[in-house]
Each structure stands twice: as structure tokens, then as C-alpha cells.
Enzyme design. Structure first.
Site, PDB file in Angstrom:
ATOM      1  N   HIS A  31      -9.178   3.920  -1.719  1.00  0.00           N
ATOM      2  CA  HIS A  31      -7.823   3.400  -1.518  1.00  0.00           C
ATOM      3  C   HIS A  31      -7.421   2.435  -2.625  1.00  0.00           C
ATOM      4  CE1 HIS A  31      -4.193   2.082   0.309  1.00  0.00           C
ATOM      5  NE2 HIS A  31      -4.668   1.119   1.079  1.00  0.00           N
ATOM      6  N   CYS A  51       0.823  -1.208   0.000  1.00  0.00           N
ATOM      7  CA  CYS A  51       0.000   0.000   0.000  1.00  0.00           C
ATOM      8  C   CYS A  51       0.860   1.263   0.000  1.00  0.00           C
ATOM      9  CB  CYS A  51      -0.943   0.008   1.194  1.00  0.00           C
ATOM     10  SG  CYS A  51      -1.629  -1.608   1.531  1.00  0.00           S
TER      11      CYS A  51
END
Lengths: 134, 341, 388
Positions: C336, C87
Site C-alpha cells: 500500500h 490514500c
């Protein structure tokens, strides 16, 4: 997941074989090839070390949305466990009411099915934890 | 003469009451329960199978007997519910108790007597001095079709016995009585067993157990009253009581090893769990008769004498383990058994 | 080493962008950033693109080449590199771009980040995300990504008395901010009760404590500060770009109430930028789960360790608070798309520092911070940006 990847981890997954630094004596699980404290001095001196299997729940959660390999198995408890030898690992807690799990709970390792590679593939076994009765 | 060096048992924690199963099928639970003399049965957790039960029992046996697992020269796992059709359960056990790699291992299948067949093999290997210790395990997570009569009793559990030269109980002798009697079976690829209903009684269970027991008692020169304990295979609570009576045993001789009423029929685990429970309380000098039964059909009979070493042996207290239980309802039972496709 | 500035930014809308493919998203963000910077293609010296798991989300690796092709830059044969750190892929791509310019190797570098997560179905996305954790020793045993953050949440609650309501307040705040961001996936305002009533995913984290599965891409154009003014009136200086690392697994860490890598990166970043935490006017932090924002504001030194929940409750991080955090809506509400996140955070900070953040503009914002995390804390990247 292919079978060789499971097979080579059998000693650690079945019997909690970790590593002990031959220099400082610290115990590591999962196994490591270098001690992060002694570093180069520990190279080649990391010895197999079998954990006793007892530990304390440091934190836990109940998985209610499982990944595909664990579909049909939820809810189940995952815990961060501090083993008596001082190292930490991640494992499921079984054979107890999910509401009874708490931080500080004493647990011991047991032998369970972890996952299987579909209906036709291999079955992967390993450690989980259950309440340690005093 | 071969001896029992150690034993260990494992019974899963979950239970379902016979009445709960009867409720689903519209039967009178109390009459089903009293008819079978079974009140509740053990249920494996969702992640338990014959391999995990075998490993837990084997680890208990190694721990209690304090032997070096590397000295185990043979492991046999008897079950009719091996997790794989092809790929041994015994190798999983061998690895999990760190007995590998210098040993022989194999899985056995002979309905409910595959575990005792393994014991006989271990006895032979020990007495012929081929191995120092042999481990025989009888374990099952017994299958039963939903709604079938077997569903009330098909349970999960197992026991492991370590056989060696010097131990806590001598195995004075063992014999078997075997015929081709198709009273119960499971075809290759089928999920549930089939059975001959009442045919499983007289020509099958009773004929084989009675014959094997009589043959062995005659061979070793013993009569029923000479034994302190007797254990017979327990497909339900009634059959072992009736066969005991037929052989001249009294209720008090079989009570200690009679687990079926509280855990159900653990199939390959049944006789061996019963014997393990007897060893949990036996005193030096006690004489035990144990007779298994496997459909198809055969019985293995064992004449055992407990010796002084039992006093120092770290017994497991199997009945205490059985008392640690949690009841599940029928829906949970089906989930744990993986019945939802 | 030269000072580096951001001279252009661009990003797509985040969300379930059914009609756009990975390459269309990359093209859109890249073109917007290049337009914003006012540069010509020939001026671009190198390209870095962050993507966490393009191979598993869309079956496509080698996205460095793909990015060059969609940008129409193939005849220039410039180096184009895909960067992966779960991420934190976007943040690490930024760091690589920064190094390339600061070192003097390249002048104009385009940094992108992208993820197309909705082309897989069911639990597959969960499974792919779990590859940011330790596959052999965490995920193998059934730990999920929300599960690992739930372990941290439970630990934090136990140690400091942080409450579920305080966790929920992070989501409430970020959804409010998202409602002011036209590019956010969720523009719906929610209440604490909504969060607590949403289904439990991994106790104590409810569905509304978790960031969503999103598609999106973001880009930024970097140049040496000395020539930045040539392209823009409002160059934003990168006064620190720090990347730090820790164990892949959560259980291998020294502590579970903090992300030591993030603490380390923050400390070095403050030193490099020569500022104190209280000097930060606006921050984008990695709130993949509500607990992550609470831990982040502690790790960044905005509040003392253990006080993050209370501070959130007291409004410290609200849009009108002392240090507004996640004005974009954060990962929670803006969305996200993992590989894009680190670059999207830079987009928001640049907007805020340029005074172009519209309804969510923080007054007189001069110093901004972006905090991007990979996995459960195995990688952390902290950028400090300043108006010059």
C-alpha cells in the site's frame, strides 16, 4: 506542532466549548462554523455551547503501537464517545483497567496532559475521559 | 473577616505500597511502614501533573461552592513541582475553570507551604476588598530520587480553597513563623530534591510548627483543648502526631485530617487536603487549627470557625475519592512517573 | 461527455524497494504504461499524479513537475498536476484524468500514483499516515490510523457479531492472492492462526490485519473510447468514475459501520454504468485493514450490511468465489504505497478484464470495480471498468 495552533484551541480542549446552531438548536463538537443541516441559514448563527462532559462509549480500541508523540505512554485507550448533547468525539479513556472498558460505558471528561513538544517544548493539555461513577 | 467559601480536592487514583518500594531496595517493608506510619502513597497517572491536579481540585471547589468562576479575582498555585520552571500553572487553572481574563494569577513556591501562602494572600486581598473571591491551590507530584528515603512518601494530590467574604468557615486569624533553615531543597535544573536527613526534624519541622501554633493560639486566646480539630503538615504519619502531642492536642483531634498514612506526603497539598477532609465532616461552630510547614523554612497557622452555611454546602467526600484506588507495582510506578529516560 | 477507455497500464513491484528512489519508481511505472499503450510522448496532452504526502515522506512537493521531468516530457510543457486525497490520491487522480478526457479538453492523459514510504524511519510513517485523519481532533488525542479502523472494527463486531477470525480470513485470502502476484509485497501464504498470533496493534486489529508500509508506483493511460482501438485491441471502458466525500473525522460521520461516502459513490457508479452489484465479476477494494474490506463489500452492495464477515468466511470473495475481491492481494498483501494504490487497483482490474492476470485470472471477467478510500472514509472513489 507550533504553540499558536494549540493555544487557539484552548477553550474547546480545556472546557469542551462546542457550537449550537442558532436555527435548529443542534449541538456540535468539535466546533463548526456552519450547521450541515441548516447550512446558509446558520451562517453567523453558530453560538458557543459548553458541553456537560458526560457521554457514552460508542466504540473503543487499545493503542499498542503509538505515534512518536505518545511513545512511552502505550498502551492507552481511544474511544469514540457519544456526548449526552448528541455529538460524537474522539478521546482517551484513563484511570481504569483497560479490560473494563466496554461499549455503553458511561464516562465523564477530566483534565489531562495530552502531549508535549519534546522535553523543551510546550505541554499541551486537554480533555480525556474517565469512568462516570453513578 | 475572610471566610472559606468553598474547597475541592483531588488525589490521583493509583497507589503504591511502601512495602513494594522497600522490596526493591531490600528493606524490611513492615518496619519502614511502621517507622514512617505510612502504608501507601498516591501515584500520579502518566498524564497527570501539578497543573492537571490543580485543575481537578479547582473544578471541584467551583462546583461545590456554586460560585461564578468569573468572580474569582486571584488564583495562586503553590507547588514545588510546577510542570514548567517558567510559565505559570495558575493561568492553566484560570483558563480551565473559565475565570479568565479579569484576574491576577501567579505560581508560588515555598516547599510544602506554598499553597497556604497563597491562602494568606487571598485573605489579604479579600479583606482589603481588592477582590470578591480568591482561589489558593496547593498541589504537587512530589519528586524523589529512586532509593532515597523520600521515595516512600513523595506523593501526588492537591486541594483548592476559595476565599471570600461569606462562606462556610471564618478564618479568624493567620500568622506565620519564618526563618532561613535549609533542611530540604532542590537546586535549579535538578530532578530530585536533597535534604538534611535528621536535621529536617527538631530545628525545622518541629520548631516552626510549634512556634507558629503557639503564637497564633496565644494571639486568639485559645488553648489546644478548645479546638475540635487540628491539622499539621504531614511529611510522614509520625511527625504530625508527635507535634500534636508537643502542643497538647489529643489523637482524636488530628485523626480526621491525617491523610499521610494512606496517601503519603502530597507536599503543597498536604495541610490543605487535611483541612479539606476536616471540613468534609465538620459541624457548625467547630473550631479548627491548621498549621502548614514548608522547608527552608516557615509555617503558616490558621484559626478557623465553621459556620451554619456548611450544612447546605455540597461536600465532596474526599475520603471516598481516596478509597477509589488501584495499586501499581514498582515497574509501573517508574513508568507512570516518567523515570525511564 | 465522451466515453473514456484505459489503453495502457504499468506499475512497479510493490514493497520495500530500498534501491529505487521516488523518481525512479515514477519513471518506471510511467514508461511501462506508455509502452503498454503504444503511444508517443508527443501524443500526451496532460498528466495527473497522485501522491499522499511526498512532502513528508521524501521532503519533496511539486511532484507534477518532477513527473514531467522523469518522463522526459519537459519540452512539451504539458500541464502536470499533483493530486492529493490521502490514500485515495490515486483514485482521485484517475477521476481527474477521466474528467479531462471525457470533457473533451484532452485526448491522451497519463495518470500516475506513487509513494516512497520507506525513506523515513520508526514511527514517522505512522505519524504521516495519521495526517489523513483529523489532526486537531483525532490524532492530537492519540488516535492512530489503525486505531480509527479498530474503532470501526469493534463497532462492527459489537453490532453484527463479526469475529476476529472473520477479519483474519480477509488477510488469509489476500495473502493467498498475493502469492500469485509477482508484483506483490507479500507472497507468503498465512493462516488464520498466524493473524491471531501476530502482535496486537490496536485491538482488535493485529499486525497481520494491517496493510504494510510500501514503496511503489502505478500508471494508466486514458484516451477517448472512440480512438482507443487505434492503440490497443483490448481497450477497457471506464463506465463509471465517481468520487464522493464525507467528514474528515470518523466521529463526524452519520454512522460507524459503513463508509457513507463509499456507499454514495457506489450507488452513483452503478447507476452510471447501469449495472447491479451482482454484475461485478471482479473487484479491488480498499483493504487498508481487514475490517475495511468487510465494510467495503457491504458498502458496495455485494452483501447486506453486517454480513461481510460471514460472506468472507463462506468464500464469497475468494478467487474462486462468486465475486473475487482483491485478486491482486489487495493493499494487505500487494502492498500500500498510499498515493499509488488507487491507480494500482485500476492496473489489476485492467489485467483481469484483458485476461492477462496469469495464475490469479478470474474466468470470463467482463465487469470490474475499483474502490479506493482516503483516510477513514473522508474520500471514496469508485470506478467501474468494462470489456467492450
Amino acid at each position: 506542532m507550533g504553540v499558536p495552533r494549540y493555544w487557539r484551541e484552548i477553550p474547546s480542549r480545556y472546557n469542551l466549548i462546542g457550537k449550537k446552531c442558532g436555527v435548529c438548536g443542534k449541538i456540535y463538537f468539535p466546533p463548526r462554523s456552519i450547521c450541515p443541516t441548516c447550512r446558509r441559514k446558520s451562517a453567523g448563527k453558530m453560538e458557543d455551547y459548553k458541553l456537560d462532559g458526560k457521554g457514552t462509549v460508542e466504540s473503543f480500541t487499545i493503542i499498542r503501537v503509538p505515534p512518536p508523540e505518545f511513545e512511552g505512554k502505550s498502551p492507552y485507550a481511544i474511544a469514540l464517545i457519544k456526548m449526552d448533547e448528541g455529538c460524537y468525539l474522539t478521546g482517551q479513556i484513563v484511570d481504569c483497567n483497560l479490560d473494563d472498558i466496554h461499549i455503553g460505558m458511561r464516562v465523564e471528561a477530566c483534565f489531562r496532559r495530552i502531549q508535549e513538544d519534546g522535553k523543551r517544548g510546550a505541554i499541551y493539555y486537554g480533555y480525556k475521559f474517565r469512568s462516570l461513577k453513578s | 473577616m475572610a471566610s472559606i467559601v468553598g474547597y475541592g480536592a483531588y488525589v490521583p487514583r493509583y497507589r503504591i505500597k511502601v512495602e513494594e518500594i522497600a522490596r526493591i531496595w531490600g528493606r524490611d517493608g513492615k518496619s519502614v511502614s511502621s517507622g514512617l506510619y505510612v502504608f501507601e502513597k498516591s501515584v500520579p497517572a502518566i498524564d497527570e501533573d501539578t497543573a492537571t491536579i490543580s485543575v481537578e481540585a479547582a473544578r471541584n471547589a467551583v462546583r461545590s461552592s456554586k460560585i461564578d468562576a468569573k468572580k474569582i479575582g486571584a488564583i495562586y498555585v503553590g507547588s514545588e513541582s510546577h510542570p514548567y520552571a517558567v510559565k505559570p500553572t495558575a493561568t492553566i487553572v484560570a483558563e480551565a475553570i473559565e475565570a479568565t481574563p479579569e484576574l491576577t494569577a501567579a505560581d508560588y513556591e515555598f516547599a510544602c507551604k506554598a499553597g497556604t501562602a497563597g491562602m494568606q494572600n487571598c485573605i489579604a486581598l479579600v479583606e482589603s476588598k481588592r477582590i470578591t473571591y480568591g482561589m489558593a491551590i496547593g498541589a504537587d507530584v512530589a519528586q524523589a530520587a529512586p532509593g532515597d528515603a523520600l521515595e516512600y512518601t513523595a506523593a501526588a494530590g492537591g486541594a483548592a480553597f476559595i476565599i471570600g467574604n461569606e462562606g462556610i468557615a471564618e478564618i479568624n486569624d493567620t500568622i506565620s513563623f519564618t526563618t532561613d533553615t535549609p533542611d530540604f531543597w532542590r537546586r535549579e535544573g535538578e530532578p530530585y530534591p536533597g535534604h538534611g536527613e535528621r536535621f529536617t526534624g527538631a530545628p525545622a519541622y518541629f520548631r516552626h510548627i510549634v512556634s507558629a501554633a503557639k503564637m497564633l493560639m496565644e494571639k486568639v486566646g485559645m488553648k489546644a483543648s478548645d479546638y475540635d480539630y487540628a491539622v499539621f503538615h504531614q511529611p510522614n504519619g509520625k511527625f504530625p502526631m508527635r507535634v500534636a502531642k508537643m502542643l497538647g492536642f489529643e489523637k482524636k483531634q488530628i485523626e480526621e485530617g491525617l491523610l499521610c498514612p494512606i496517601i503519603g506526603n502530597t507536599y503543597s497539598g498536604s495541610t490543605m487536603l487535611g483541612l479539606a477532609c476536616v471540613l468534609d465532616v465538620a459541624k457548625p461552630g467547630d473550631r479548627i487549627l491548621a498549621v502548614s510547614y514548608g522547608s527552608g523554612a516557615g509555617s503558616d497557622a490558621f484559626d478557623i470557625t465553621v459556620n451554619d452555611a456548611i450544612e447546605d454546602y455540597e461536600r465532596q467526600n474526599i475520603r471516598k475519592m481516596i478509597e477509589n484506588k488501584e495499586y501499581v507495582d514498582y515497574g509501573t510506578y517508574m513508568k507512570l512517573r516518567g523515570e525511564f529516560k | 461527455m465522451r466515453d473514456v477507455a484505459v489503453i495502457g497500464i504499468g506499475m512497479t513491484e510493490f514493497g520495500e524497494i530500498w534501491e529505487k528512489s521516488f523518481r525512479e519508481l515514477v519513471a518506471e511505472a510511467g514508461i511501462k504504461a506508455i509502452m503498454d499503450a503504444g503511444i508517443e510522448g508527443e501524443e500526451i496532452d496532460a498528466l495527473y499524479i497522485g501522491g499522499m504526502s511526498t512532502g513528508r515522506f521524501i521532503g519533496q512537493e511539486h511532484v507534477g513537475s518532477l513527473a514531467v521531468e522523469v518522463a522526459g516530457l519537459e519540452d512539451l510543457h504539458i500541464p502536470s498536476t499533483r493530486v492529493e486525497a490521502a490514500c485515495a490520491s490515486g483514485g482521485v487522480a484517475m477521476h481527474q484524468g477521466y474528467l479531462a478526457v471525457a470533457s473533451g479538453m484532452y485526448d491522451i492523459v497519463v495518470v500516475g500514483g506513487a509513494e516512497k514510504m520507506t525513506d523515513v524511519v520508526g514511527g514517522e510513517a505512522t505519524n504521516i499516515l495519521a495526517s489523513a485523519a483529523d489532526r486537531e481532533w483525532e490524532a492530537f488525542f492519540g488516535a492512530t490510523f489503525p486505531g480509527l479502523y479498530a474503532l470501526m472494527a469493534k463497532y462492527h463486531m459489537h453490532k453484527y457479531g463479526t469475529t476476529q477470525e472473520q477479519l483474519a480470513m480477509v488477510a488469509v485470502k489476500n495473502h493467498y492472492n498475493g502469492s500469485l502476484n509477482p508484483k506483490a509485497q507479500f507472497k507468503r501464504r498465512i493462516s488464520v492462526e498466524d493473524v491471531l498470533k501476530s502482535p496486537m496493534v490496536a485491538d482488535p486489529l493485529h499486525l497481520l490485519d494491517c496493510s504494510p508500509i510500501s514503496d511503489g508506483a502505478a500508471a494508466a493511460v486514458l484516451a477517448p473510447l472512440e480512438i482507443a482501438k487505434k492503440y490497443t485491441d483490448k481497450p477497457i471502458k471506464i463506465s463509471a468514475s465517481i468520487q464522493a466525500t464525507d467528514t474528515l473525522s470518523l466521529h463526524g460521520r452519520k454512522r460507524f459501520d459503513a463508509l457513507p461516502a463509499a456507499q454514495h459513490a457506489a450507488k452513483l457508479a452503478y447507476e452510471k454504468a447501469d449495472i447491479k452489484p451482482k454484475d461485478v465479476d471482479v473487484a479491488e477494494v480498499h483493504d487498508c485493514f481487514t475490517i475495511a474490506e468487510i465494510i467495503a463489500i457491504e458498502d458496495l452492495g455485494f452483501v447486506e450490511k453486517g454480513k461481510g464477515g460471514k460472506a468472507t468466511e463462506e468464500g464469497l470473495t475468494a478467487l474462486d468465489g462468486e465475486i473475487p475481491v482483491n485478486t491482486s492481494g489487495g493493499l494487505k498483501a500487494k502492498g500500500h504505497p498510499v498515493g499509488a494504490t488507487g491507480v494500482a487497483q485500476i492496473n489489476e482490474i485492467v489485467l483481469q478484464l484483458r485476461g492477462e492476470a496469469g495464475e490469479r485470472q478470474v474466468k470470463e471477467a467482463e465487469i470490474g470495480l475499483a474502490h479506493n478510500v482516503g483516510g477513514s472514509g473522508g474520500t471514496a472513489v469508485v470506478h467501474i471498468l468494462e470489456v467492450i
